[in-house]
Design a protein around this motif. Structure first.
Motif, PDB file in Angstrom:
ATOM      1  N   HIS A   1     -36.618  -6.770 -10.200  1.00 42.56           N
ATOM      2  CA  HIS A   1     -35.809  -6.587  -8.997  1.00 42.56           C
ATOM      3  C   HIS A   1     -34.778  -5.491  -9.272  1.00 42.56           C
ATOM      4  O   HIS A   1     -34.183  -5.443 -10.345  1.00 42.56           O
TER       5      HIS A   1
ATOM      6  N   GLN B   1     -35.392 -11.053 -12.802  1.00 38.75           N
ATOM      7  CA  GLN B   1     -36.094 -11.372 -11.560  1.00 38.75           C
ATOM      8  C   GLN B   1     -37.154 -10.308 -11.299  1.00 38.75           C
ATOM      9  O   GLN B   1     -36.902  -9.118 -11.510  1.00 38.75           O
TER      10      GLN B   1
ATOM     11  N   LEU C   1     -40.628  -8.076  -5.967  1.00 40.29           N
ATOM     12  CA  LEU C   1     -41.709  -8.641  -5.156  1.00 40.29           C
ATOM     13  C   LEU C   1     -42.038  -7.724  -3.994  1.00 40.29           C
ATOM     14  O   LEU C   1     -41.184  -6.965  -3.526  1.00 40.29           O
TER      15      LEU C   1
ATOM     16  N   ARG D   1     -37.210 -10.551  -3.150  1.00 44.97           N
ATOM     17  CA  ARG D   1     -36.821 -11.194  -4.405  1.00 44.97           C
ATOM     18  C   ARG D   1     -36.983 -12.686  -4.268  1.00 44.97           C
ATOM     19  O   ARG D   1     -37.050 -13.221  -3.167  1.00 44.97           O
ATOM     20  N   LEU D   2     -37.041 -13.358  -5.392  1.00 43.99           N
ATOM     21  CA  LEU D   2     -37.117 -14.821  -5.393  1.00 43.99           C
ATOM     22  C   LEU D   2     -35.809 -15.392  -4.892  1.00 43.99           C
ATOM     23  O   LEU D   2     -34.741 -14.820  -5.136  1.00 43.99           O
TER      24      LEU D   2
ATOM     25  N   GLU E   1     -32.693 -17.751  -5.024  1.00 40.76           N
ATOM     26  CA  GLU E   1     -31.926 -18.313  -6.143  1.00 40.76           C
ATOM     27  C   GLU E   1     -32.116 -19.827  -6.160  1.00 40.76           C
ATOM     28  O   GLU E   1     -32.068 -20.481  -5.122  1.00 40.76           O
ATOM     29  N   SER E   2     -32.385 -20.372  -7.341  1.00 42.33           N
ATOM     30  CA  SER E   2     -32.548 -21.836  -7.449  1.00 42.33           C
ATOM     31  C   SER E   2     -31.195 -22.469  -7.707  1.00 42.33           C
ATOM     32  O   SER E   2     -30.286 -21.863  -8.263  1.00 42.33           O
TER      33      SER E   2
END
Length: 185
Positions: free
Chosen positions: A101, A169, A172, A180-181, A183-184
């Motif tokens: 990313h 990251q 994508l 981007r993924l 955030e968890s």
């Protein structure tokens, strides 16, 4: 809304039993509609690279995957019309740089949309140029090339690899845009 676009009837018994068929049908959708549909599958972004006559050559791709753990194999799909196609065949090896990313400029540059903000910086891994600072950088020896419609699937055996220790990251790509993924928590 669900839309159906059928290209051909179910496979014949001969095809199910492994026989090949030269029969081609015209799909009920355009190549652009197919591309847009396949764009709904989120992928990572890589730069495929090789070297001919001491000069690095690279292109952005998202049709990349691991193929085997033992031996370590990777696959890339390259359009037959791409300049990179014959360069991989002639070089017999290629590099893969998995972008992180924030490396959008790198992706754009090697997709034919250069920016003044990015000048390519290569490092060498296993005898091939790869993108300095990419999340994963690997070198592969070309083992197989399989025709696949208007593309070729190049299979390479990985002989050297480097990864970032902090696992950044990934960059994508989905529906024609970078992402981007989430955030968890």
């Amino acid at each position: 809304m669900l839309q159906s676009m059928t290209s051909r009837p179910p496979a014949s018994d001969a095809l199910r039993q492994g026989a090949s068929t030269d029969e081609q049908t015209t799909p009920a959708f355009t190549a652009r509609e197919f591309r847009n549909a396949m764009g709904q599958f989120a992928t990572g972004v890589v730069v495929i690279s090789t070297e001919i006559g001491g000069e690095p050559h690279a292109m952005t791709a998202n049709a990349f995957m691991s193929g085997s753990l033992e031996p370590p194999l990777v696959l890339v799909s390259v359009a037959c019309t791409a300049r990179m196609h014959e360069k991989i065949r002639n070089a017999g090896m290629f590099g893969i740089s998995v972008l992180a990313h924030g490396q959008d400029d790198i992706s754009q540059h090697f997709a034919g949309k250069p920016s003044e903000r990015y000048a390519p910086v290569f490092e060498r891994v296993g005898g091939v140029p790869v993108i300095e600072g990419a999340a994963v950088r690997l070198a592969a020896q070309l083992r197989h090339a399989y025709p696949c419609g208007d593309h070729t699937l190049f299979v390479g055996e990985v002989h050297e690899m480097f990864t970032h220790t902090d696992a950044p990251q990934p960059l994508l790509f989905h529906a024609g845009r970078y992402g981007r993924l989430a955030e968890s928590n």
